[in-house]
Design an enzyme around this catalytic site. Structure first.
Site, short mmCIF file in Angstrom:
data_model
loop_
_atom_site.label_atom_id
_atom_site.label_comp_id
_atom_site.label_asym_id
_atom_site.label_seq_id
_atom_site.Cartn_x
_atom_site.Cartn_y
_atom_site.Cartn_z
N CYS A 34 -4.68 -57.61 19.92
CA CYS A 34 -4.41 -58.96 19.47
C CYS A 34 -4.27 -59.03 17.97
CB CYS A 34 -5.56 -59.89 19.81
SG CYS A 34 -5.54 -60.37 21.51
N CYS A 103 -7.34 -67.71 14.02
CA CYS A 103 -8.24 -66.72 13.43
C CYS A 103 -9.65 -67.30 13.26
CB CYS A 103 -7.73 -66.26 12.07
SG CYS A 103 -5.99 -65.85 12.06
S1 FES Z 1 -6.29 -62.04 12.30
FE1 FES Z 1 -4.21 -61.78 12.82
S2 FES Z 1 -3.43 -63.66 12.24
FE2 FES Z 1 -5.45 -63.86 11.57
#
Ligand code: FES
Ligand SMILES: Cc1ncc(COP(=O)(O)O)c(C=O)c1O
Ligand SMILES: Cc1ncc(COP(=O)(O)O)c(C=O)c1O
Ligand code: FES
Lengths: 142, 387, 387, 142
Positions: A34, A103
């Site tokens: 991700c 995030c």
């Molecule tokens: S951690 Fe990947 S967009 Fe913020």
């Protein structure tokens, strides 16, 4: 895409970074696929988070939210820390770009995961207190 | 910020002084519409003709084979959609491209799929090259077009264009190449390399953003993309982007004249960067070293994420780019890095530094001083990093 | 040439000094790619946001409803093809336009006819106006889009846009207007006038050539036209035409702020031109006087041909344009003049003078001194002229 | 589109413009729908064109070619004038833009038409001498 001055401040000099060998609660959320992973260490004494540290693999927003979230829960009773929402973290950072809101969810989750771990180590079932910690996939990988 | 080192010349470049000087008259006194009959109109027309001549010369084309467009993306859209839609009328509804093209090509191909075209996306090897024999094998009776980029924008690998061109010519299939990254860095000869259509963009070669060109070999017929007035020989409507076209002409001339010397200088800087960055442990170079743009460095650092890296570099006055998904706010990291077989995690931690005409050895030395520290710092706060 | 009087502001305009000053930094030091994360990239992005805000404000739209394009022609192509192709998926394959649109609209509609769309070309009356009831009557179950220009580029007639907008909204049909000539001369309110999409172009309002914008009302979905990167909210690929977009923003602000005063001043000059040119015998004004751009004068002189007229004016330092076929090298004179019922012969002898912000009364007086002489001279050598 | 200096010179100050009341040959070609009409007047004495005048409704190229063509035939015997081609006129003008080549055909035709008219007035059938004068539609309205 622009980060607020507050975000850049926390990104450039994050607070509470690092490992904590003597933590009594550790939570890790996210996955590398991700794009971000957050690991939260807490030291709890008398139901108060006396110390907290984090490690983050992720963007500037991920690092800044980790830093801000740890600031916000340090010295707080667990019950207060559990009330911390990603929204509160984002507000404390003077906002985040829309594409970066996800995030901030991670920090909230990492704290919950660390607290759950703490309860588990104490022999207490964390689920009634902390609730289910959603899978990363559900929270932001859409 | 004390120091500013620009190492993102593949993203865009600074307008050269000569280009700017060439443009100014057309942004001030010489504002005539090139289609107009009176003095300042005729002058504008002549200025465009001159620019066309310069662009043509730089790639060994004829002046009337050059059409000006609004950007590299428009050139790609026009070439691919124009050829596909034209040849569809003759029953040719198959297109061949590669998985690691620029989005201007990939998304165009995907939108053609929705129109009913069939697209073959060739894979590339782990070094980042398309295989000519893959192209050859993919060509069918109903293939309208092969479109393979000249050089990849992220990893700088230069594709075997002359070989692919030969195959396409032999098989009588149209061949388009997106040369946006190659122009100015590689000497291109559309005739020798059997290129039927070629896209280029101004802002990668020190002309301004928002101007491009498409070369279409004489005799090749494609549908129009931008319908309108009689400009560009009735093939692309819209009042000409006068000042920027003049700038593109000047930039092509500059790029063409100084190519070999520039390439020699930048190759040395590039290799210094690569060699020294690879000394950082758990680091890899993306893309082959052999046929590689003189401008391109692309390195992955295990355990860290690209956006943080870029932000810290920025705080140190260095501009670079990354294949990180976080940078773009999307979920998946660079399709190019995934195409050459990188895992998501490591693709996230990649850094592209791209050199340009104005970079110096001091720039490189400064980058080499800053980057290892920054990588170390991010690794220290990474949960996925262990020495 | 001693004197230069520019009376072709509908063809293109001089870049204003403020616009030029606004652009220069983005052609020199501020060259960052607006998608880049570091300082000069973020600054570039912010500059584009600011320009977007200015464009939106000038037409009472929201900033996120504005998309930058490469020219007015691209805006027209995108709006019309994007809407048509999108709505075709829902079975709507009918488009309504008028016979006297700009070629950017007409040729786009013609190319959609080849794709299988049906297009109704409404006629206009002898004064050069589309009738709202004609629009209403032409709307069918399967009508995807109505596209009617805001003001005609040759004869300056301002169309009943608010009425047409209301009809389309009531009938739930998309309404696009090409406002390239109206912007800066007419105060436009996309909300009050029920406009779903609006095209505009920089170079008609003292920004440079090669930049435009398309307004798309929030909630309206159209297909992309230019496939590529994630720019313009994923709707229009291509590195942004940074300096010109900044210029467009500045120009929209200037045009918007000074609109009423400019219009009042130019209306006086326009009327002086019209009244005095009509004193030349066997002369007619093309297009109604009532709802007419403050900038537009279009007069036909019997017995003479437009190109010769323009060339003689040019020799006297006056820049104008004509509906003559000879000017364009094509066979038929202006489709606009034919649409309002002019015979070929008289259409050939038409002269368009278009005023702009920088014209003065001296310019008009000079034109009025030269034109009658030039007309007389050409009539003297014309085989079709007899007093 | 750009005209040569020579074209502009002839356009700006065309030679032999005007009517000629005592002409003994008059030809008119083209039509207004096509965009250009040229009328040529000649005065012939002893088979020599001693004077010539024209009127033109047409573009700069049409006017300039009329002017140049009249210059070229003035003082020439009819037989020479009939040999004048549009190509020769264009060359004498240092060329014409491609889209304007058709205009030069008109001058050639107008001269032929005037000479034909002269022969006709003399009671001579012009066709064997001058040939068919093609219709304007055929010559350039394609
Ligand atoms: S951690 Fe990947 S967009 Fe913020
Ligand atoms: C009414 C109208 N629409 C569209 C255009 C096309 O604009 P551009 O030249 O910027 O493509 C013009 C001018 O050329 C115009 O007058
Ligand atoms: C390989 C390649 N193709 C196409 C483009 C698109 O060019 P432009 O940004 O001018 O539309 C770029 C750069 O952005 C590129 O690197
Ligand atoms: S007379 Fe019409 S183009 Fe020459």
């Amino acid at each position: 895409m622009m980060y607020s001055a507050k975000v850049m401040e926390h990104f450039a000099s994050p607070h509470n970074v690092g490992e904590m060998p003597d933590a009594n609660g550790v939570g890790e959320v996210g996955n590398q696929k991700c794009g971000d992973i957050m690991k939260m260490y807490i030291k709890v004494e008398n139901n108060v988070i006396v110390d907290v540290k984090f490690l983050t693999f992720g963007c500037g927003a991920a690092i800044a939210t980790s830093s801000m979230a740890t600031d916000l829960i340090k010295g707080q009773p667990l019950s207060e820390a559990l009330k911390l929402t990603n929204k509160a973290v984002v507000e404390a950072l003077d906002g985040l770009p829309a594409v970066k809101l996800h995030c901030s969810v991670l920090a909230e989750q990492a704290i919950k995961a660390a607290i759950a771990d703490y309860y588990r180590r104490q022999g207490i079932d964390p689920t009634p207190i902390v609730g289910e910690i959603e899978d990363c996939e559900a929270c932001h990988c859409h | 910020m004390d120091r500013f080192v620009y190492l993102d010349n593949s993203a865009t470049t600074k307008v050269s002084e000569r280009v700017f000087e060439a443009m100014v008259p057309y942004l001030t006194e010489h504002y005539g519409n090139p289609s107009s009959i009176y003095g300042i109109g005729r002058e504008a027309h002549a200025a465009i003709d001159e620019a066309r001549e310069k662009v043509a010369k730089a790639i060994n084309a004829k002046s009337r084979e050059i059409y000006f467009t609004g950007c590299g993306t428009e050139s790609d859209n026009w070439a691919i959609k124009g050829a596909a839609r034209h040849l569809a009328k003759k029953g040719k509804k198959h297109i061949i491209t590669s998985v690691f093209e620029h989005h201007a090509v990939l998304h165009t191909c995907q939108s053609l799929e929705k129109e009913g075209f069939e697209v073959t996306y060739l894979t590339v090897d782990s070094e980042g090259y398309v295989s000519p024999s893959d192209v050859e094998n993919a060509i069918r009776e109903d293939t309208a077009l092969v479109t393979i980029m000249y050089a990849n924008n992220e990893i700088g690998t230069i594709q075997p264009i002359a070989e692919i061109g030969k195959i396409c010519r032999d098989k009588k299939v149209l061949f388009h190449t997106d040369a946006v990254q190659a122009i100015g860095n590689v000497r291109i000869d559309v005739q020798a390399e059997n290129i039927d259509m070629l896209s280029l963009s101004g802002h990668k070669i020190h002309a301004p953003k928002g101007v491009g060109a498409l070369y279409v070999r004489q005799g090749v017929v494609i549908d129009n993309f931008m319908d309108g007035g009689a400009q560009e020989n009735n093939k692309r409507g819209g009042t000409e982007n006068l000042a920027s076209i003049v700038g593109l002409g000047a930039a092509m001339e500059e790029a063409h004249n100084g190519l070999e010397e520039k390439a020699a200088k930048l190759t040395i800087l590039r290799d210094k960067l690569i060699d020294n960055l690879l000394k950082i442990p758990h680091t890899r170079l993306n893309g082959g070293r052999e046929n590689r743009l003189c401008t391109n460095v692309n390195i992955s650092f295990e355990g860290i994420e690209g956006e943080g890296l870029l932000l810290l570099l920025d705080l140190n006055g260095i501009a670079g780019s990354s294949g990180s998904a976080c940078t773009s706010g999307s979920l998946d990291p660079s399709h190019v890095l995934l195409a050459i077989g990188l895992e998501h995690g490591i693709a996230h931690g990649s850094l592209r530094l791209s050199l340009g005409r104005y970079n110096t050895e001091e720039d490189v030395d400064y980058a080499l001083q800053v980057i290892p520290q920054v990588v170390e710092r991010l690794r220290a706060m990474s949960p996925v990093w262990q020495e």
